[in-house]
Each structure stands twice: as C-alpha cells, then as structure tokens.
Design a protein around this motif. Structure first.
Motif, PDB file in Angstrom:
ATOM      1  N   PRO A   1      43.456  91.332   2.938  1.00 42.12           N
ATOM      2  CA  PRO A   1      44.535  91.760   2.054  1.00 42.12           C
ATOM      3  C   PRO A   1      45.104  90.686   1.119  1.00 42.12           C
ATOM      4  O   PRO A   1      46.152  90.898   0.509  1.00 42.12           O
ATOM      5  N   PHE A   2      44.409  89.560   1.023  1.00 42.71           N
ATOM      6  CA  PHE A   2      44.892  88.528   0.122  1.00 42.71           C
ATOM      7  C   PHE A   2      44.178  88.651  -1.233  1.00 42.71           C
ATOM      8  O   PHE A   2      43.016  89.066  -1.303  1.00 42.71           O
ATOM      9  N   PRO A   3      44.836  88.275  -2.324  1.00 38.49           N
ATOM     10  CA  PRO A   3      44.240  88.433  -3.658  1.00 38.49           C
ATOM     11  C   PRO A   3      43.058  87.484  -3.882  1.00 38.49           C
ATOM     12  O   PRO A   3      43.048  86.355  -3.381  1.00 38.49           O
ATOM     13  N   ALA A   4      42.088  87.935  -4.652  1.00 32.97           N
ATOM     14  CA  ALA A   4      40.938  87.112  -5.034  1.00 32.97           C
ATOM     15  C   ALA A   4      40.402  87.608  -6.366  1.00 32.97           C
ATOM     16  O   ALA A   4      40.357  88.820  -6.612  1.00 32.97           O
ATOM     17  N   ILE A   5      39.994  86.669  -7.222  1.00 28.66           N
ATOM     18  CA  ILE A   5      39.478  87.023  -8.543  1.00 28.66           C
ATOM     19  C   ILE A   5      38.237  86.195  -8.845  1.00 28.66           C
ATOM     20  O   ILE A   5      37.989  85.165  -8.209  1.00 28.66           O
ATOM     21  N   ALA A   6      37.480  86.666  -9.828  1.00 31.07           N
ATOM     22  CA  ALA A   6      36.344  85.906 -10.340  1.00 31.07           C
ATOM     23  C   ALA A   6      36.587  85.688 -11.830  1.00 31.07           C
ATOM     24  O   ALA A   6      36.908  86.629 -12.552  1.00 31.07           O
ATOM     25  N   ILE A   7      36.463  84.433 -12.274  1.00 27.46           N
ATOM     26  CA  ILE A   7      36.645  84.104 -13.676  1.00 27.46           C
ATOM     27  C   ILE A   7      35.452  83.280 -14.158  1.00 27.46           C
ATOM     28  O   ILE A   7      34.754  82.646 -13.357  1.00 27.46           O
ATOM     29  N   ASP A   8      35.205  83.313 -15.477  1.00 21.93           N
ATOM     30  CA  ASP A   8      34.126  82.490 -16.012  1.00 21.93           C
ATOM     31  C   ASP A   8      34.679  81.130 -16.428  1.00 21.93           C
ATOM     32  O   ASP A   8      35.849  80.815 -16.166  1.00 21.93           O
ATOM     33  N   HIS A   9      33.842  80.300 -17.090  1.00 21.53           N
ATOM     34  CA  HIS A   9      34.271  78.942 -17.400  1.00 21.53           C
ATOM     35  C   HIS A   9      35.335  78.886 -18.490  1.00 21.53           C
ATOM     36  O   HIS A   9      35.930  77.836 -18.717  1.00 21.53           O
ATOM     37  N   HIS A  10      35.595  80.034 -19.150  1.00 19.57           N
ATOM     38  CA  HIS A  10      36.688  80.116 -20.120  1.00 19.57           C
ATOM     39  C   HIS A  10      37.920  80.790 -19.523  1.00 19.57           C
ATOM     40  O   HIS A  10      38.842  81.139 -20.248  1.00 19.57           O
ATOM     41  N   TRP A  11      37.902  81.000 -18.219  1.00 18.70           N
ATOM     42  CA  TRP A  11      39.003  81.623 -17.490  1.00 18.70           C
ATOM     43  C   TRP A  11      39.172  83.095 -17.872  1.00 18.70           C
ATOM     44  O   TRP A  11      40.273  83.635 -17.800  1.00 18.70           O
ATOM     45  N   VAL A  12      38.100  83.743 -18.259  1.00 20.61           N
ATOM     46  CA  VAL A  12      38.140  85.182 -18.540  1.00 20.61           C
ATOM     47  C   VAL A  12      37.933  85.931 -17.233  1.00 20.61           C
ATOM     48  O   VAL A  12      37.023  85.620 -16.457  1.00 20.61           O
ATOM     49  N   LEU A  13      38.770  86.908 -16.983  1.00 21.64           N
ATOM     50  CA  LEU A  13      38.745  87.660 -15.733  1.00 21.64           C
ATOM     51  C   LEU A  13      37.526  88.569 -15.678  1.00 21.64           C
ATOM     52  O   LEU A  13      37.351  89.444 -16.522  1.00 21.64           O
ATOM     53  N   LYS A  14      36.670  88.361 -14.665  1.00 23.20           N
ATOM     54  CA  LYS A  14      35.428  89.112 -14.536  1.00 23.20           C
ATOM     55  C   LYS A  14      35.443  90.120 -13.388  1.00 23.20           C
ATOM     56  O   LYS A  14      34.752  91.141 -13.450  1.00 23.20           O
ATOM     57  N   ALA A  15      36.187  89.839 -12.353  1.00 24.78           N
ATOM     58  CA  ALA A  15      36.258  90.748 -11.212  1.00 24.78           C
ATOM     59  C   ALA A  15      37.500  90.418 -10.401  1.00 24.78           C
ATOM     60  O   ALA A  15      38.037  89.307 -10.488  1.00 24.78           O
TER      61      ALA A  15
ATOM     62  N   ALA B   1      20.810  90.321  -8.298  1.00 19.76           N
ATOM     63  CA  ALA B   1      21.499  91.265  -7.410  1.00 19.76           C
ATOM     64  C   ALA B   1      22.092  90.595  -6.166  1.00 19.76           C
ATOM     65  O   ALA B   1      23.241  90.867  -5.815  1.00 19.76           O
ATOM     66  N   PRO B   2      21.348  89.721  -5.468  1.00 16.73           N
ATOM     67  CA  PRO B   2      21.945  89.086  -4.284  1.00 16.73           C
ATOM     68  C   PRO B   2      23.188  88.262  -4.606  1.00 16.73           C
ATOM     69  O   PRO B   2      24.142  88.231  -3.825  1.00 16.73           O
ATOM     70  N   LEU B   3      23.191  87.602  -5.776  1.00 16.24           N
ATOM     71  CA  LEU B   3      24.348  86.805  -6.171  1.00 16.24           C
ATOM     72  C   LEU B   3      25.539  87.700  -6.484  1.00 16.24           C
ATOM     73  O   LEU B   3      26.668  87.425  -6.068  1.00 16.24           O
ATOM     74  N   ALA B   4      25.281  88.778  -7.225  1.00 17.71           N
ATOM     75  CA  ALA B   4      26.361  89.708  -7.550  1.00 17.71           C
ATOM     76  C   ALA B   4      26.920  90.352  -6.285  1.00 17.71           C
ATOM     77  O   ALA B   4      28.134  90.541  -6.146  1.00 17.71           O
ATOM     78  N   GLN B   5      26.039  90.668  -5.334  1.00  8.24           N
ATOM     79  CA  GLN B   5      26.481  91.253  -4.074  1.00  8.24           C
ATOM     80  C   GLN B   5      27.314  90.256  -3.274  1.00  8.24           C
ATOM     81  O   GLN B   5      28.292  90.638  -2.615  1.00  8.24           O
TER      82      GLN B   5
END
Length: 257
Positions: free
Chosen positions: A101-115, A86-90
């Motif tokens: 207001p700038f864009p930001a994303i989270a991807i995994d090691h295969h570049w799949v969009l997670k957040a 939970a602390p990591l996800a938070q």
C-alpha cells in the motif's frame, strides 16, 4: 580533432580523468588515446565500447560515441510490447504492484511519469498529475502540488542536489540543465541555509484532503540491461517515514477480505 575525439575528450573531462588515467583504465597506451582524440587514429568498435565503459557513459551516449566513430548503435530499445522487453516490463509492473500500500512510480531520465501504482495515483491525482507529465515541471509550476508540500523549500533543495548528480552522470541533458537553473534560482531565494550533505533519509511531507503523510524515497534503476529505454527508467519507491503515515496508508490501500 574528429567528432569522436571531441566527444571522448568531453566525457573524459566530465569524469575528471586525464589521458593517462583513462589509458591505464582501458589498458591502452596514452599515445594511442591521444591519437584517438586528435583524429590521428581511428577507434575500432571494441575500443569505442571499452572507452565508453571506462568512462561510465550512459547507453545513449555510448551509441552516440559509436556513431561518431562510424559504427552502428550497440544498444537499442524496441516498443513496449516487444518480446525481448517483456520480462523487463513485467518486472517493473511487479515491483510497482507489490509495493502497495505504499506509493511507487516509474519515471524516465527527464523525470516524466511513465507508470505508477494505485497509492501513487491517488497521491498525484490531487495535483492533477497523470502519465506523461513532468515531475520537474510539477515541482516548479504546479501550485496544487507545491501547496501540499509542507517542507517545500527542503524538497526543492534536495531535488536540486539530485538533479546535479544526475546531470553529471548524463553529461549533456538540456532538460535537466534547464531544471537545475530554475531550481537554483528558487533555492537561492530560500531564507534558511541548505546543507550540502545528502541526509540518510529524505523526507517529503504532504498535507492535503485531511491527510498528513511523511514519506522518503529509494531509487531503483535497470543499469545491467542493454535496453536503452529501460536503462533510463527509474523506479521511485516511497516508504512511510513515521508510524502515523504507515498506518494511514495501510488503512487507505490495504484490501479488505
């Protein structure tokens, strides 16, 4: 040669370390290391982890090395709602939200969009990208995204350099290997030569729906965590590369009181 020895030798080759180099780094004798690689000696759990650390193996590969040595995994990853995670996800949510207001994303090691945060969602919605989609596939097959990239050839070449670097770190990664092969063919067909040196700022120039945005990215990774899934997550924070882009993003995504 044992499965453990095969894997150890393979990773030593990837890191371009001789047996003596690794032995000195791990503070073991070169003879013992040779015996481990040939299967004449069996590694303890501590030894397997020590060698994996010195080889800078990703956590998934360290688990595989432990399994080859006959031990249980050392690094796990529970479901996203697990209390330990939970602390990591938070932290991920906090970083994405605060970057607006700038864009930001989270991807995994295969570049799949997670957040992604709302500015990134607005940017990617144009190309009909959503959570679970592969950014690598999008770069090579999504015509809406490719058409929006003014400097497509430069982005392809720089992405290829980044993928090669990530592949060297991860070792065997079929998804990235295939992506490298696809991009190599595209980059080879480019009309202009590509520099082999990574520039200080990597611009991505988008033009769509009347917007003209020039962005560069920085990457953040949870390398200090022992959680497997989180260690493979990367946050890509995009920043304006010029004042016009900054003002456009501020106008679009800054809340009005």
């Amino acid at each position: 040669m044992s499965g453990f020895g095969d894997m150890l030798k393979e990773w030593r080759g990837l890191r371009r370390m001789s047996q003596l180099d690794l032995a000195l780094s791990a503070q073991v004798s070169a003879r013992h290391l040779s015996f481990l690689e040939t299967g004449r000696a069996r590694a303890s759990r501590d030894m397997a982890l020590r060698l994996a650390q010195e080889l800078q193996m990703p956590l998934a590969a360290r688990n595989q090395l432990l399994h080859a040595a006959g031990f249980s995994p050392a690094f796990g990853g529970g479901p996203p709602n697990d209390a330990d995670r939970a602390p990591l996800a938070q932290a991920v949510d906090w970083m994405l939200e605060r970057h607006a207001p700038f864009p930001a994303i989270a991807i995994d090691h295969h570049w799949v969009l997670k957040a992604m945060n709302p500015p990134a969602a607005a940017l990617l919605t144009y190309a009909q990208l959503q959570l679970g989609d592969s950014l690598i596939d999008a770069l090579t097959t999504n015509e809406a995204l490719r058409g929006a990239l003014v400097n497509l050839e430069e982005v392809e070449a720089l992405t290829l350099m980044r993928l090669r670097s990530e592949l060297a770190h991860l070792g065997k990664a079929p998804v990235l290997h295939q992506a490298v092969q696809r991009l190599q063919r595209r980059v080879a067909a480019h009309c202009r030569p590509v520099s082999e040196e990574m520039p200080a700022v990597i611009p991505t120039h988008y033009r769509f729906n009347g917007l003209d945005l020039k962005l560069f990215s920085t990457l953040t990774q949870f390398t200090s965590t022992g959680d497997l899934a989180m260690s493979e997550l990367r946050l890509e924070m995009m920043f304006p590369a010029d004042s016009a882009t900054k003002q456009a993003l501020l106008a679009l995504f800054t809340p009005v009181d």
